[in-house]
Design an enzyme around this catalytic site. Structure first.
Site, short mmCIF file in Angstrom:
data_model
loop_
_atom_site.label_atom_id
_atom_site.label_comp_id
_atom_site.label_asym_id
_atom_site.label_seq_id
_atom_site.Cartn_x
_atom_site.Cartn_y
_atom_site.Cartn_z
N CYS A 106 19.56 -41.23 8.01
CA CYS A 106 19.10 -40.31 6.98
C CYS A 106 20.19 -39.29 6.64
CB CYS A 106 17.79 -39.66 7.42
SG CYS A 106 16.83 -38.97 6.06
N HIS A 107 19.95 -38.00 6.90
CA HIS A 107 20.92 -36.94 6.61
C HIS A 107 21.94 -36.72 7.72
CE1 HIS A 107 17.89 -35.96 3.56
NE2 HIS A 107 18.83 -35.26 2.95
#
Length: 177
Positions: A106-107
């Protein structure tokens, strides 16, 4: 194998911590929650508070040598806080310098950008990080999971919680060698 899960004190996406944790346990390995502060980590379900998880080790310096691999869970706030912490950046960079495998979802690749370890690598992430990855010299791809073997340290990346099955399967395979 001892697997470090690096998180900030708050903001880690709960499912991106717990599902990979279970995959590590399922492989017969030992997961350890590493954070920049003692106590507990506050997990999130997107923007809502979720469970808390006890910290096994406080990041006080470059302690990467006691771990065989690194998992970087996402959430927006988690990697954003970690990339502003020099010790967390150094800890992460140490895995790449030692040739140990890393998995990020994800991030979480924001921390990889800050550690200056994406140059010459291909990876995926949450789509909003694509420009950051390109600007740091990496190649961004929109794939469920991507395994990059460029450089000395294998890197497994995924985009989002919906990709967790593929992410967990890939990083367990890569970590197993």
């Amino acid at each position: 194998m001892r697997i470090a899960f690096l998180t900030a004190p708050e903001g880690v996406e709960e499912v991106e911590l717990t599902r990979p944790w279970k995959a590590v346990l399922g492989a017969g390995w030992t997961p350890r929650l590493v954070s920049t502060e003692a106590g507990e980590v506050q997990a999130m379900r997107h923007l809502d508070k979720a469970g808390t998880y006890p910290v096994d080790r406080v990041l006080t310096g470059r302690t990467d040598e006691s771990f065989d691999a690194l998992v970087l869970p996402g959430g927006v706030a988690n990697p954003d806080a970690l990339r502003m912490n020099g010790t967390a950046v150094d800890f992460t960079r140490g895995f790449f310098e030692a040739g140990r495998p890393v998995a990020a979802i994800c991030h979480a690749p924001w921390l990889l950008v800050e550690a200056d370890v994406v140059r010459g690598r291909t990876l995926t992430s949450w789509p909003s990080l694509a420009t950051d990855i390109r600007n740091a010299g990496g190649t961004w791809v929109d794939e469920e999971v991507h395994v990059c073997r460029a450089g000395s340290s294998p890197l497994v990346t995924s985009r989002k919680p919906d990709d967790l099955d593929a992410f967990c399967e890939a990083f367990v395979t890569v970590f197993a060698g």
